[in-house]
Design a protein around this motif. Structure first.
Motif, mmCIF file in Angstrom:
data_model
loop_
_atom_site.group_PDB
_atom_site.id
_atom_site.type_symbol
_atom_site.label_atom_id
_atom_site.label_comp_id
_atom_site.label_asym_id
_atom_site.label_seq_id
_atom_site.Cartn_x
_atom_site.Cartn_y
_atom_site.Cartn_z
ATOM 1 N N ASP A 1 -44.482 3.581 -43.374
ATOM 2 C CA ASP A 1 -43.074 3.150 -43.469
ATOM 3 C C ASP A 1 -42.289 4.023 -44.452
ATOM 4 O O ASP A 1 -41.085 3.835 -44.614
ATOM 5 C CB ASP A 1 -43.006 1.686 -43.911
ATOM 6 C CG ASP A 1 -43.655 0.767 -42.897
ATOM 7 O OD1 ASP A 1 -43.297 0.879 -41.712
ATOM 8 O OD2 ASP A 1 -44.530 -0.030 -43.270
ATOM 9 N N PHE A 2 -42.985 4.926 -45.126
ATOM 10 C CA PHE A 2 -42.341 5.846 -46.083
ATOM 11 C C PHE A 2 -42.298 7.239 -45.450
ATOM 12 O O PHE A 2 -43.296 7.692 -44.892
ATOM 13 C CB PHE A 2 -43.136 5.905 -47.387
ATOM 14 C CG PHE A 2 -43.096 4.613 -48.162
ATOM 15 C CD1 PHE A 2 -42.336 4.516 -49.326
ATOM 16 C CD2 PHE A 2 -43.813 3.510 -47.741
ATOM 17 C CE1 PHE A 2 -42.297 3.332 -50.042
ATOM 18 C CE2 PHE A 2 -43.769 2.316 -48.443
ATOM 19 C CZ PHE A 2 -43.008 2.225 -49.597
ATOM 20 N N VAL A 3 -41.153 7.901 -45.560
ATOM 21 C CA VAL A 3 -40.994 9.213 -44.917
ATOM 22 C C VAL A 3 -40.944 10.292 -46.002
ATOM 23 O O VAL A 3 -40.125 10.213 -46.927
ATOM 24 C CB VAL A 3 -39.697 9.249 -44.076
ATOM 25 C CG1 VAL A 3 -39.514 10.621 -43.425
ATOM 26 C CG2 VAL A 3 -39.719 8.146 -43.024
ATOM 27 N N CYS B 1 -38.156 5.481 -49.024
ATOM 28 C CA CYS B 1 -38.817 4.189 -48.868
ATOM 29 C C CYS B 1 -38.055 3.290 -47.883
ATOM 30 O O CYS B 1 -36.931 3.616 -47.490
ATOM 31 C CB CYS B 1 -38.988 3.511 -50.230
ATOM 32 S SG CYS B 1 -37.497 2.716 -50.825
ATOM 33 N N PRO B 2 -38.627 2.161 -47.463
ATOM 34 C CA PRO B 2 -37.952 1.295 -46.482
ATOM 35 C C PRO B 2 -36.604 0.765 -46.965
ATOM 36 O O PRO B 2 -35.768 0.362 -46.157
ATOM 37 C CB PRO B 2 -38.951 0.143 -46.280
ATOM 38 C CG PRO B 2 -40.263 0.713 -46.657
ATOM 39 C CD PRO B 2 -39.988 1.688 -47.756
ATOM 40 N N ALA B 3 -36.359 0.777 -48.281
ATOM 41 C CA ALA B 3 -35.058 0.332 -48.798
ATOM 42 C C ALA B 3 -34.049 1.482 -48.840
ATOM 43 O O ALA B 3 -32.924 1.318 -49.331
ATOM 44 C CB ALA B 3 -35.233 -0.261 -50.192
ATOM 45 N N GLY B 4 -34.476 2.662 -48.337
ATOM 46 C CA GLY B 4 -33.571 3.813 -48.299
ATOM 47 C C GLY B 4 -33.460 4.547 -49.626
ATOM 48 O O GLY B 4 -32.577 5.385 -49.807
ATOM 49 N N ASP C 1 -35.031 7.108 -52.704
ATOM 50 C CA ASP C 1 -35.929 8.250 -52.877
ATOM 51 C C ASP C 1 -36.957 7.928 -53.959
ATOM 52 O O ASP C 1 -36.589 7.629 -55.104
ATOM 53 C CB ASP C 1 -35.135 9.495 -53.293
ATOM 54 C CG ASP C 1 -34.383 10.096 -52.118
ATOM 55 O OD1 ASP C 1 -34.608 9.642 -50.977
ATOM 56 O OD2 ASP C 1 -33.574 11.009 -52.345
ATOM 57 N N ILE C 2 -38.237 7.994 -53.614
ATOM 58 C CA ILE C 2 -39.296 7.754 -54.604
ATOM 59 C C ILE C 2 -39.825 9.113 -55.049
ATOM 60 O O ILE C 2 -40.428 9.839 -54.248
ATOM 61 C CB ILE C 2 -40.440 6.892 -54.006
ATOM 62 C CG1 ILE C 2 -39.869 5.621 -53.366
ATOM 63 C CG2 ILE C 2 -41.474 6.564 -55.069
ATOM 64 C CD1 ILE C 2 -39.104 4.705 -54.309
ATOM 65 N N PRO C 3 -39.600 9.489 -56.304
ATOM 66 C CA PRO C 3 -39.925 10.851 -56.743
ATOM 67 C C PRO C 3 -41.403 11.052 -57.095
ATOM 68 O O PRO C 3 -42.138 10.092 -57.333
ATOM 69 C CB PRO C 3 -39.059 11.014 -57.999
ATOM 70 C CG PRO C 3 -38.954 9.643 -58.548
ATOM 71 C CD PRO C 3 -38.982 8.690 -57.380
HETATM 72 S S1 SF4 Z 1 -37.387 0.425 -53.992
HETATM 73 FE FE1 SF4 Z 1 -39.558 0.262 -54.507
HETATM 74 S S2 SF4 Z 1 -40.116 -1.841 -54.003
HETATM 75 FE FE2 SF4 Z 1 -38.159 -1.416 -52.983
HETATM 76 S S3 SF4 Z 1 -38.749 -0.783 -50.904
HETATM 77 FE FE3 SF4 Z 1 -38.500 1.059 -52.177
HETATM 78 S S4 SF4 Z 1 -40.548 1.499 -52.912
HETATM 79 FE FE4 SF4 Z 1 -40.548 -0.617 -52.202
#
Ligand code: SF4
Length: 197
Positions: free
Chosen positions: A54-56, A66-69, A71-73
């Motif tokens: 679910d993460f691109v 992430c699914p919430a849109g 950016d996870i660094p």
């Molecule tokens: S912000 Fe963090 S907890 Fe929320 S969907 Fe993204 S990765 Fe998951």
């Protein structure tokens, strides 16, 4: 392989369980396309949480979307079985996220791990998506000879030992299978005349 088949553009199909990023890298470097389905063992999936799929990954930014849109660094590197493993996470980004209960059981943050050569795993996954009937094709092509040769060998299976000798024995079995199969399809006289031409 290309030399033996006289063809540059080769696609190989393998069954589940043969998914290994280092092997994929080697195969891609040889100019071969690999299609291998993934074993789905995600603990998160069983819990009903978002899985890594679910993460691109965004290569340019080196982040996971992430699914919430968000950016996870990239955060840090560790190792797994001697391979570098990159971790992506951000406490600040996950803080207060309304989707957190669907994302992680951790009170603080969701962490995504990425192998150094994971782009090869992604390439294989994409190739599988592009050819959804690949495993039906593999099954039809490979299981018949495999089952027949095993039946011929009986309980003894292989008469020789060591890789070199086993390779020779299996090559002879495959050659015999191919001849029998061609005789069944073309008939003995058809095969002889095909071999002459
Ligand atoms: S912000 Fe963090 S907890 Fe929320 S969907 Fe993204 S990765 Fe998951």
């Amino acid at each position: 392989m290309q030399q033996a088949l006289g063809k540059q553009d080769i696609t190989i199909l393998a069954d589940r369980g043969y998914d290994d990023s280092t092997s994929f890298k080697t195969v891609h470097q040889a100019g071969v396309t690999a299609i291998v389905p993934k074993i789905r063992t995600s603990a998160n999936r069983k819990k009903g949480l978002f899985t890594k799929e679910d993460f691109v990954y965004n290569k340019e930014k080196d982040v996971y979307e992430c699914p919430a849109g968000k950016d996870i660094p990239f955060s840090f590197v560790s190792t797994d079985k001697g391979k570098p493993l990159r971790a992506y996470m951000s406490v600040m980004t996950c803080k207060g996220c309304t989707m957190k209960s669907r994302c992680t059981t951790s009170p603080a943050v969701r962490r995504i791990r990425r192998l150094d050569d994971e782009e090869h795993v992604e390439r294989v996954a994409q190739a599988y998506k592009n050819m959804p009937n690949a495993m039906i094709l593999r099954h039809r092509s490979v299981e018949h000879p495999f089952g027949t040769i095993k039946q011929w060998a009986g309980t003894q299976q292989l008469l020789t030992r060591t890789l070199k000798h086993v390779k020779t024995e299996v090559s002879l079995q495959v050659l015999a299978y191919n001849f029998k199969r061609m005789m069944n399809i073309m008939g003995v006289s058809g095969l002889i005349s095909a071999m002459k031409t």
